[in-house]
Design an enzyme around this catalytic site. Sequence first.
Site, PDB file in Angstrom:
ATOM      1  N   VAL A 114      -2.917  -7.569  -1.832  1.00 19.57           N
ATOM      2  CA  VAL A 114      -2.579  -8.401  -0.803  1.00 19.57           C
ATOM      3  C   VAL A 114      -3.494  -9.439  -0.452  1.00 19.57           C
ATOM      4  O   VAL A 114      -2.923 -10.398   0.470  1.00 19.57           O
ATOM      5  CB  VAL A 114      -2.281  -7.410   0.573  1.00 19.57           C
ATOM      6  N   TYR A 123     -12.709  -2.987  11.674  1.00 15.06           N
ATOM      7  CA  TYR A 123     -11.311  -2.429  11.541  1.00 15.06           C
ATOM      8  C   TYR A 123     -10.490  -2.647  12.862  1.00 15.06           C
ATOM      9  O   TYR A 123      -9.473  -3.175  12.852  1.00 15.06           O
ATOM     10  CB  TYR A 123     -11.608  -0.916  11.318  1.00 15.06           C
ATOM     11  N   ILE A 154      -4.543  10.382  11.418  1.00 13.46           N
ATOM     12  CA  ILE A 154      -3.700  10.798  10.349  1.00 13.46           C
ATOM     13  C   ILE A 154      -4.075  11.485   9.168  1.00 13.46           C
ATOM     14  O   ILE A 154      -5.043  10.522   8.628  1.00 13.46           O
ATOM     15  CB  ILE A 154      -2.543   9.835  10.060  1.00 13.46           C
ATOM     16  N   GLY A 204       0.808  -1.171  -0.146  1.00  7.18           N
ATOM     17  CA  GLY A 204       0.097   0.045   0.088  1.00  7.18           C
ATOM     18  C   GLY A 204       0.840   1.282  -0.093  1.00  7.18           C
ATOM     19  O   GLY A 204       0.837   2.010   0.813  1.00  7.18           O
ATOM     20  N   ALA A 256     -10.994  -5.121  15.034  1.00  8.74           N
ATOM     21  CA  ALA A 256     -10.745  -6.374  15.022  1.00  8.74           C
ATOM     22  C   ALA A 256      -9.635  -6.730  14.380  1.00  8.74           C
ATOM     23  O   ALA A 256      -8.728  -7.463  14.916  1.00  8.74           O
ATOM     24  CB  ALA A 256     -12.045  -7.282  14.908  1.00  8.74           C
ATOM     25  N   ASN A 291       1.622  -2.107   5.289  1.00  9.16           N
ATOM     26  CA  ASN A 291       0.794  -1.145   5.518  1.00  9.16           C
ATOM     27  C   ASN A 291      -0.508  -0.995   5.119  1.00  9.16           C
ATOM     28  O   ASN A 291      -1.362  -0.377   5.614  1.00  9.16           O
ATOM     29  CB  ASN A 291       1.780   0.124   5.093  1.00  9.16           C
ATOM     30  N   LYS A 345      -7.196  -4.636  13.410  1.00  6.00           N
ATOM     31  CA  LYS A 345      -5.945  -4.177  13.824  1.00  6.00           C
ATOM     32  C   LYS A 345      -5.524  -4.668  15.203  1.00  6.00           C
ATOM     33  O   LYS A 345      -4.490  -4.859  15.602  1.00  6.00           O
ATOM     34  CB  LYS A 345      -6.191  -2.453  13.965  1.00  6.00           C
ATOM     35  N   ARG A 358      -0.101   5.885  -1.735  1.00  5.79           N
ATOM     36  CA  ARG A 358      -0.785   7.120  -0.912  1.00  5.79           C
ATOM     37  C   ARG A 358      -0.390   7.240   0.497  1.00  5.79           C
ATOM     38  O   ARG A 358      -0.049   6.140   1.232  1.00  5.79           O
ATOM     39  CB  ARG A 358      -2.369   6.945  -1.293  1.00  5.79           C
TER      40      ARG A 358
HETATM   41  P1  NDP Z   1      -4.859   5.244   2.320  1.00  7.19           P
HETATM   42  O1  NDP Z   1      -6.237   4.930   2.004  1.00  7.19           O
HETATM   43  O2  NDP Z   1      -4.390   6.744   2.140  1.00  7.19           O
HETATM   44  O3  NDP Z   1      -3.944   4.184   1.556  1.00  7.19           O
HETATM   45  C1  NDP Z   1      -4.162   2.917   1.544  1.00  7.19           C
HETATM   46  C2  NDP Z   1      -2.905   2.573   0.796  1.00  7.19           C
HETATM   47  O4  NDP Z   1      -3.268   0.654   0.917  1.00  7.19           O
HETATM   48  C3  NDP Z   1      -2.890   2.527  -0.707  1.00  7.19           C
HETATM   49  O5  NDP Z   1      -1.763   2.439  -1.295  1.00  7.19           O
HETATM   50  C4  NDP Z   1      -3.788   1.430  -1.412  1.00  7.19           C
HETATM   51  O6  NDP Z   1      -3.683   1.211  -2.870  1.00  7.19           O
HETATM   52  C5  NDP Z   1      -3.522   0.184  -0.560  1.00  7.19           C
HETATM   53  N1  NDP Z   1      -4.251  -0.864  -0.553  1.00  7.19           N
HETATM   54  C6  NDP Z   1      -5.546  -0.840  -0.145  1.00  7.19           C
HETATM   55  N2  NDP Z   1      -6.156  -2.055  -0.312  1.00  7.19           N
HETATM   56  C7  NDP Z   1      -5.053  -2.745  -0.716  1.00  7.19           C
HETATM   57  C8  NDP Z   1      -5.031  -4.266  -0.999  1.00  7.19           C
HETATM   58  N3  NDP Z   1      -6.191  -5.061  -0.920  1.00  7.19           N
HETATM   59  N4  NDP Z   1      -3.773  -4.768  -1.709  1.00  7.19           N
HETATM   60  C9  NDP Z   1      -2.847  -3.822  -1.972  1.00  7.19           C
HETATM   61  N5  NDP Z   1      -3.088  -2.545  -1.491  1.00  7.19           N
HETATM   62  C10 NDP Z   1      -4.218  -2.080  -0.937  1.00  7.19           C
HETATM   63  O7  NDP Z   1      -4.497   4.946   3.648  1.00  7.19           O
HETATM   64  P2  NDP Z   1      -3.663   5.411   5.171  1.00  7.19           P
HETATM   65  O8  NDP Z   1      -2.239   5.874   4.407  1.00  7.19           O
HETATM   66  O9  NDP Z   1      -4.481   6.308   5.702  1.00  7.19           O
HETATM   67  O10 NDP Z   1      -3.243   3.960   5.858  1.00  7.19           O
HETATM   68  C11 NDP Z   1      -2.161   3.250   5.771  1.00  7.19           C
HETATM   69  C12 NDP Z   1      -2.163   2.271   6.953  1.00  7.19           C
HETATM   70  O11 NDP Z   1      -2.282   2.961   8.268  1.00  7.19           O
HETATM   71  C13 NDP Z   1      -3.636   1.525   6.931  1.00  7.19           C
HETATM   72  O12 NDP Z   1      -3.131   0.255   7.580  1.00  7.19           O
HETATM   73  C14 NDP Z   1      -4.615   2.255   7.998  1.00  7.19           C
HETATM   74  O13 NDP Z   1      -5.248   1.057   8.490  1.00  7.19           O
HETATM   75  C15 NDP Z   1      -3.402   2.508   8.921  1.00  7.19           C
HETATM   76  N6  NDP Z   1      -3.760   3.788   9.666  1.00  7.19           N
HETATM   77  C16 NDP Z   1      -4.262   4.863   9.410  1.00  7.19           C
HETATM   78  C17 NDP Z   1      -4.592   5.940  10.100  1.00  7.19           C
HETATM   79  C18 NDP Z   1      -5.150   7.216   9.385  1.00  7.19           C
HETATM   80  O14 NDP Z   1      -5.810   8.073  10.429  1.00  7.19           O
HETATM   81  N7  NDP Z   1      -4.949   7.585   8.179  1.00  7.19           N
HETATM   82  C19 NDP Z   1      -4.887   5.774  11.628  1.00  7.19           C
HETATM   83  C20 NDP Z   1      -4.340   4.392  11.704  1.00  7.19           C
HETATM   84  C21 NDP Z   1      -3.705   3.363  11.197  1.00  7.19           C
HETATM   85  P3  NDP Z   1      -4.854   1.985  -3.763  1.00  7.19           P
HETATM   86  O15 NDP Z   1      -4.527   3.385  -3.774  1.00  7.19           O
HETATM   87  O16 NDP Z   1      -4.709   1.417  -5.002  1.00  7.19           O
HETATM   88  O17 NDP Z   1      -6.378   1.583  -3.413  1.00  7.19           O
END
Ligand code: NDP
Length: 248
Positions: free
Chosen positions: A64, A155, A188, A12, A157, A90, A159, A15
């Site tokens: 993934v 979510y 974030i 991931g 569960a 991630n 995490k 972004r």
């Molecule tokens: P974003 O939604 O900004 O980015 C998610 C990323 O994961 C993207 O690159 C997306 O790819 C990729 N992704 C999603 N599904 C899949 C999949 N099935 N296979 C491969 N790649 C995938 O998320 P964040 O940056 O906000 O979050 C990143 C991590 O941090 C996550 O695990 C989230 O749970 C965790 N987190 C975030 C928080 C927040 O406040 N933002 C707080 C706590 C934890 P694509 O663009 O192609 O969909």
Amino acid sequence: MIFKDKVAIVTGGTRGIGKAIVLMLVREGAKVVFTYSKSAQEAEKLIEETGKLGAQTIGLQIDVRDFDKAKELIERAKTAFGGLDILVNNAGITRDKALMMMTREEWLEVIDTNLNGLFNVTRNAIVTFLKQKSGNIVNITSVSGIIGLARQTNYAASKAGIIGFTRSLAREVAAYGIRVNAVAPGFIETDMLAGLKNEFKAKMIEHIPLSRLGEVWDVSRAVKFLLSDAAGYITGQVLVVDGGLAIK
Ligand code: NDP
């Protein structure tokens, strides 16, 4: 450059937090393979951006949730860059809803991406790490998995599952020179929060002792620390990066 010539996989990476981790690793000299599910344009841009920093970076459209594709991911990284040293799990999604309204699909989609996806990639990477008797894993969990948040049973569960996974694997592979830790971000500013109304965000900030939302760099710096030699005696830990939100 603390990760000079290390080979890293970031799931991931196109972004938000994942992108910040990719850029941090590249700036520290690592060769990075990142994945995404849909955002091919963002992937192209990121490859260009890292190229300007003089790095070779590979972006792969690998879901993934697919175990065989996860295996392919590890092989592609090893073939392209000659090894594997770092794994940052991630990739993650939310499908927030009150439990009484949540469909089975919304439950399964989140568990399948966040928890099963992490299993798929780590299960395939760990074989390499065990054979070479080294490796470094950081899993991105969430404060939601620690304190729980309303409308996030699926979510939270997933995490909380990641935290159990991290602690168990850390014990299992420590003797092989492999460290496994987690970072638990709070709120974030990424696309994940984009759907939230400003009034809701302002309300959230009232509960954060440091009085601001987090930035992606707050998280990538924590990941950098856990992957670095400075954290050489740290394994099985969850580093909370939340401005104090979850202080107990
Ligand atoms: P974003 O939604 O900004 O980015 C998610 C990323 O994961 C993207 O690159 C997306 O790819 C990729 N992704 C999603 N599904 C899949 C999949 N099935 N296979 C491969 N790649 C995938 O998320 P964040 O940056 O906000 O979050 C990143 C991590 O941090 C996550 O695990 C989230 O749970 C965790 N987190 C975030 C928080 C927040 O406040 N933002 C707080 C706590 C934890 P694509 O663009 O192609 O969909």
